[in-house]
Design a protein around this motif. Sequence first.
Motif, mmCIF file in Angstrom:
data_model
loop_
_atom_site.group_PDB
_atom_site.id
_atom_site.type_symbol
_atom_site.label_atom_id
_atom_site.label_comp_id
_atom_site.label_asym_id
_atom_site.label_seq_id
_atom_site.Cartn_x
_atom_site.Cartn_y
_atom_site.Cartn_z
ATOM 1 N N ARG A 93 0.833 -1.204 0.000
ATOM 2 C CA ARG A 93 0.000 0.000 0.000
ATOM 3 C C ARG A 93 0.867 1.253 0.000
ATOM 4 N N LEU A 94 1.914 1.200 0.837
ATOM 5 C CA LEU A 94 2.823 2.342 0.915
ATOM 6 C C LEU A 94 3.596 2.502 -0.395
ATOM 7 N N ARG A 95 4.033 1.378 -0.958
ATOM 8 C CA ARG A 95 4.771 1.456 -2.221
ATOM 9 C C ARG A 95 3.913 2.110 -3.296
ATOM 10 N N LEU A 96 2.645 1.712 -3.332
ATOM 11 C CA LEU A 96 1.769 2.277 -4.362
ATOM 12 C C LEU A 96 1.507 3.753 -4.107
ATOM 13 N N ALA A 97 1.426 4.122 -2.806
ATOM 14 C CA ALA A 97 1.248 5.546 -2.493
ATOM 15 C C ALA A 97 2.444 6.346 -2.997
ATOM 16 N N LEU A 98 3.638 5.804 -2.785
ATOM 17 C CA LEU A 98 4.848 6.486 -3.254
ATOM 18 C C LEU A 98 4.860 6.583 -4.778
ATOM 19 N N LEU A 99 4.464 5.479 -5.415
ATOM 20 C CA LEU A 99 4.492 5.469 -6.879
ATOM 21 C C LEU A 99 3.497 6.464 -7.448
ATOM 22 N N SER A 100 2.318 6.581 -6.788
ATOM 23 C CA SER A 100 1.367 7.521 -7.375
ATOM 24 C C SER A 100 1.816 8.957 -7.121
ATOM 25 N N LEU A 101 2.578 9.167 -6.037
ATOM 26 C CA LEU A 101 3.175 10.494 -5.834
ATOM 27 C C LEU A 101 4.224 10.774 -6.910
ATOM 28 N N LEU A 102 5.054 9.764 -7.151
ATOM 29 C CA LEU A 102 6.121 9.927 -8.142
ATOM 30 C C LEU A 102 5.557 10.241 -9.527
ATOM 31 N N ASP A 109 2.414 -8.023 -5.642
ATOM 32 C CA ASP A 109 1.440 -8.343 -6.678
ATOM 33 C C ASP A 109 1.555 -7.346 -7.820
ATOM 34 N N PHE A 110 0.907 -7.700 -8.914
ATOM 35 C CA PHE A 110 1.015 -6.818 -10.075
ATOM 36 C C PHE A 110 0.196 -5.546 -9.872
ATOM 37 N N ASP A 111 0.768 -4.443 -10.274
ATOM 38 C CA ASP A 111 0.013 -3.197 -10.343
ATOM 39 C C ASP A 111 0.556 -2.382 -11.510
ATOM 40 N N PRO A 112 -0.336 -1.838 -12.344
ATOM 41 C CA PRO A 112 0.134 -1.081 -13.520
ATOM 42 C C PRO A 112 1.059 0.074 -13.130
ATOM 43 N N LEU A 113 0.859 0.648 -11.928
ATOM 44 C CA LEU A 113 1.720 1.750 -11.477
ATOM 45 C C LEU A 113 3.184 1.314 -11.439
ATOM 46 N N VAL A 114 3.388 0.091 -10.943
ATOM 47 C CA VAL A 114 4.757 -0.413 -10.822
ATOM 48 C C VAL A 114 5.349 -0.618 -12.213
ATOM 49 N N ALA A 115 4.550 -1.225 -13.097
ATOM 50 C CA ALA A 115 5.044 -1.477 -14.456
ATOM 51 C C ALA A 115 5.394 -0.160 -15.146
ATOM 52 N N GLU A 116 4.528 0.840 -14.967
ATOM 53 C CA GLU A 116 4.797 2.142 -15.585
ATOM 54 C C GLU A 116 6.080 2.750 -15.052
ATOM 55 N N TYR A 117 6.254 2.622 -13.745
ATOM 56 C CA TYR A 117 7.446 3.206 -13.134
ATOM 57 C C TYR A 117 8.709 2.492 -13.633
ATOM 58 N N ILE A 118 8.653 1.173 -13.682
ATOM 59 C CA ILE A 118 9.821 0.428 -14.182
ATOM 60 C C ILE A 118 10.130 0.866 -15.612
ATOM 61 N N ARG A 166 13.767 3.852 -19.188
ATOM 62 C CA ARG A 166 14.005 4.859 -20.214
ATOM 63 C C ARG A 166 15.048 5.883 -19.734
ATOM 64 N N LEU A 167 14.962 6.229 -18.437
ATOM 65 C CA LEU A 167 15.804 7.315 -17.911
ATOM 66 C C LEU A 167 17.172 6.854 -17.423
ATOM 67 N N LYS A 168 17.185 5.682 -16.797
ATOM 68 C CA LYS A 168 18.384 5.280 -16.072
ATOM 69 C C LYS A 168 18.492 3.770 -16.135
ATOM 70 N N GLU A 173 -2.057 0.514 -21.846
ATOM 71 C CA GLU A 173 -1.939 1.440 -22.961
ATOM 72 C C GLU A 173 -0.477 1.664 -23.356
ATOM 73 N N GLN A 174 0.356 1.826 -22.324
ATOM 74 C CA GLN A 174 1.780 2.065 -22.571
ATOM 75 C C GLN A 174 2.604 0.774 -22.509
ATOM 76 N N GLY A 175 1.876 -0.362 -22.433
ATOM 77 C CA GLY A 175 2.552 -1.631 -22.173
ATOM 78 C C GLY A 175 3.679 -1.955 -23.134
ATOM 79 N N TRP A 176 3.393 -1.771 -24.409
ATOM 80 C CA TRP A 176 4.376 -2.108 -25.429
ATOM 81 C C TRP A 176 5.660 -1.301 -25.215
#
Length: 319
Positions: free
Chosen positions: A166-175, A195-204, A209-211, A234-237
Motif C-alpha cells: 500500500r505504501l509502495r503504491l502511495a509512493l508510486l502515485s506520488l512519483l 502483486d502486479f500493479d500497472p503503477l509499478v510497471a509504468e514506473y519500471i 528509459r531514464l536510467k 496502454e503504454q505496455g508495449w
Amino acid sequence: MSTTKQAVQLPTLEQSRRKYDRLRVCRKCGRFTILPGDSCPDCGKSRLVPVMEQARRLTGRRMLNDILLTIILVIGAIVAAPTTTLIALCAGGGVMILAALIIVQRRFRERATLRQLSRLFWQERTAIYDGLVEDQRVGVELVRDGEEVEGYHILRQTAVVVHNDRLRLALLSLLQNFRLRSDMDLELESLITRDFDPLVAEYIGEVARLKRDIIKDKAIRYIIAHEPKILQMEQGWNILISVTSAMVRMKRYIALYPGFIRRYARHLPKERFVRLYRIVHSDSELLADALAQDLDSIRMELYASDTTFGGQTTGAQRS
Ligand SMILES: [Zn+2]
C-alpha cells in the motif's frame, strides 16, 4: 509524456548505515517516529532518542541488574556462612565472580546491544508499525497541502522501515506527479510490489528509459512475470521495449532471458539492436540459441545494407 507534471528536486535519501538509524522512540510515551524535529509528535515532549541509544540504555540497565543480583547472592552467602574461613572464601570468590562478570559484560557490550535492539524491534513491532503509519499520515497530509516533495520524503523514509504494497503504491502515485530525470536519486527495487500493479510497471518502464543501469534482476523478473498484463496496458508495449533495451546492457540478462528478448528484439532502437547482435555474436552459447537466428533474420530484413554491425565485436563494453 504529459505536460502537467511538475518539475521538482527530489531530496536524496541520506545513505544511512543501518535502515533503523533514523527511527526514534519517545522515552515519555513510547511513540516511534521517523519525523524530523525535537519534540514527540504525540506528547510534545523533547524526549526522542534513536532506537540504537534506547537499546544501549536497556542493555546497560540489564547489565547493572546482573551485577546487583550477583552482589546480593554474594552477600547472602557471606551472611549464611558459619565460619570465618567460609566467610573469607565466599567474599574472595564473590569478588572474583564480580570481576569476571564485569570483564565479560564490557567485552560483549556491543553484541548485547545489537541483540537488545532486535529484541526491541520484535517486542515493539506493533508500536513501531503504528508510529510509522502515523508518520505516513503526516506525509500524506503534506502532499495534500501541496507540499509534495516534503510529503514524499517522509513516506519514503517510512518505507525504509515499513514494507508494504500500500505504501509502495502511495509512493508510486506520488512519483507519477513528478517529472523524473536521470540525475535524480531514483529508487526502484524497494518500490516493486508483491502483486502486479500497472503503477509499478509504468514506473519500471520510465526508469528503464531514464536510467537503464538500475534495472536489475528484481525489476526484470517482475516485468517478465507480468508480461501478458503489461501488454494489455496502454503504454505496455513501450514499457516492454524500454526494459528489453535496458536488459541488453548485460550479457547475463540476455543469457538468462533469451526467449523474452526474442519477442522484442525487432522493435529495439537500432543502437540497442546492434548491441544485442554483437553480444550474441561474441558468445558461442548464445549463438546456439534460437535468439541468434532471429537476430540474423531481423538484421537481413531491417538493416540489410547497414555496415554498423561490422565484423568482429566489441560487445564487452557496457552502456
Ligand atoms: Zn511522546
